[in-house]
Design a protein around this motif. Structure first.
Motif, PDB file in Angstrom:
ATOM      1  N   GLY A   1      42.264  17.172  -7.837  1.00 30.95           N
ATOM      2  CA  GLY A   1      43.096  16.010  -8.098  1.00 30.95           C
ATOM      3  C   GLY A   1      44.255  15.983  -7.107  1.00 30.95           C
TER       4      GLY A   1
ATOM      5  N   THR B   1      43.098  17.112 -14.042  1.00 33.38           N
ATOM      6  CA  THR B   1      42.958  15.893 -13.254  1.00 33.38           C
ATOM      7  C   THR B   1      41.993  14.966 -13.978  1.00 33.38           C
ATOM      8  OG1 THR B   1      42.435  14.988 -11.055  1.00 33.38           O
ATOM      9  CG2 THR B   1      41.034  16.787 -11.846  1.00 33.38           C
TER      10      THR B   1
ATOM     11  N   PHE C   1      36.022  14.332  -9.784  1.00 30.38           N
ATOM     12  CA  PHE C   1      37.447  14.066  -9.573  1.00 30.38           C
ATOM     13  C   PHE C   1      37.732  13.943  -8.080  1.00 30.38           C
ATOM     14  CE2 PHE C   1      38.111  18.402  -8.178  1.00 30.38           C
ATOM     15  CZ  PHE C   1      37.140  19.116  -8.864  1.00 30.38           C
TER      16      PHE C   1
END
Ligand SMILES: Cc1cc(CN)n(C)n1
Length: 327
Positions: free
Chosen positions: A266, A184, A195
């Motif tokens: 993510g 991610t 993230f």
């Protein structure tokens, strides 16, 4: 290339992982911390009352040491611990990966929890240097200094549950994971491997976040600290769980079987922990302390060792991504 690999040995209570690092020919056991960016060590210029039991770095015994005149550092961590001191430059070797002029911070004072943790001789910050505390001029981390000399601009963490794992600089070793690595994008603007993480699962049931704080991958934190609404949703499914302010978190009966917990890495992957892997400590004959706890409205969710040790983690400084794989 300058690749290097070192062991990551768990402390007795799995509260941290320690790795051997050689600085100016002297070897110390340091805690690799992707959640900070200061490289510091216990030093011979500390009061003995604070360094007793620790290995200390003695600058006068290093032929490659140079002082950074007039510089200082002072850091405090999320767990309330702190340290401060002076600065110099020396050759740092981590498993063969060598930086000849690494900014190295010598502690002249540390807080009590560092003194009592006698196996830990300091930290290697592997976050981004925008949060390095050296004044008058911030200095780069070991990884930032060596990244361009590595076969690949990456380091990986294979932390293990009750076993020695490894950190690897410069390669992604296929023998250390199975299946795909789920990457991610990382936002480094706060100095962390940060993230988005907008969904979670409890017992396999997915929920949309409410607070939705961004997450950081933090090898230096023991627990998984999620938004308070997520922690409440999880322990709401654990019948004996209570929030015990004297313990500073959720506790429950050790005999209870815990539901799984998943957290989005993510937008494409959920890292799922089995219930049996979620307890952090047993605090009395019947009571256990959870490895998942609330972040007290801290505004970031911290993916610490309770999660990281169940996965193979890749920190990619070239693409500015973070990835996990099963193993
Ligand atoms: C010494 C230390 C490091 C960290 C994580 N960055 N914590 C919470 N404490």
């Amino acid at each position: 290339n300058e690749n290097g690999e070192v062991d990551a040995a768990p402390e007795s209570n799995e509260s941290e992982y320690l790795s051997p690092v050689t600085v100016g020919g002297q070897s110390l056991n340091l805690d690799f911390d992707t959640g900070s960016a200061d490289f510091w060590m216990f030093s011979s210029s500390m009061p003995l009352s604070q360094s007793q039991g620790h290995s200390t770095f003695n600058a006068s015994k290093s032929s490659t040491w140079s002082v950074y005149k007039g510089a200082s550092w002072e850091i405090s961590y999320g767990d309330g611990s702190s340290a401060s001191g002076t600065v110099g430059f020396d050759t740092v070797d981590i498993g063969g990966a060598t930086v000849t002029s690494q900014a190295v911070e010598l502690a002249t004072g540390v807080s009590g929890s560092f003194t009592s943790d006698v196996n830990n001789d300091g930290l290697v910050g592997l976050g981004f240097s925008s949060i390095n505390t050296i004044q008058p001029q911030q200095q780069k981390t070991f990884f930032e200094n060596i990244m361009d000399d590595l076969e690949q601009p990456v380091f990986t963490a294979d932390l293990e549950d009750n076993a020695t794992g490894s950190y690897n600089f410069g390669t992604i070793d296929p023998s250390e994971y199975t299946g795909d690595i789920h990457f991610t994008a990382v936002d480094k603007s706060n100095g962390f491997w940060e993230f988005a993480s907008d969904t979670y699962t409890v017992g396999g049931n997915k929920s949309q976040c409410q607070t939705c704080s961004p997450a950081i991958a933090d090898t230096g934190t023991s627990l998984v600290l999620v938004d308070d609404d997520v922690a409440a949703a999880y322990y709401g499914q654990v019948s004996s769980a209570v929030y015990d302010s004297s313990q500073g978190g959720y506790t429950y009966n050790c005999t209870e079987s815990l539901p799984t917990f998943g957290i989005a890495i993510g937008s494409d992957y959920t890292a799922t922990l089995q219930g049996a892997d979620i307890t952090f400590a047993q605090i009395d004959s019947q009571t256990c302390f959870g490895g998942i706890q609330g972040n007290s409205g801290g505004g970031i969710q911290i993916m610490g060792d309770i999660l990281l040790k169940q996965f193979f983690a890749v920190f990619d400084g070239g693409n500015e991504t973070f990835g996990v794989a099963e193993k």
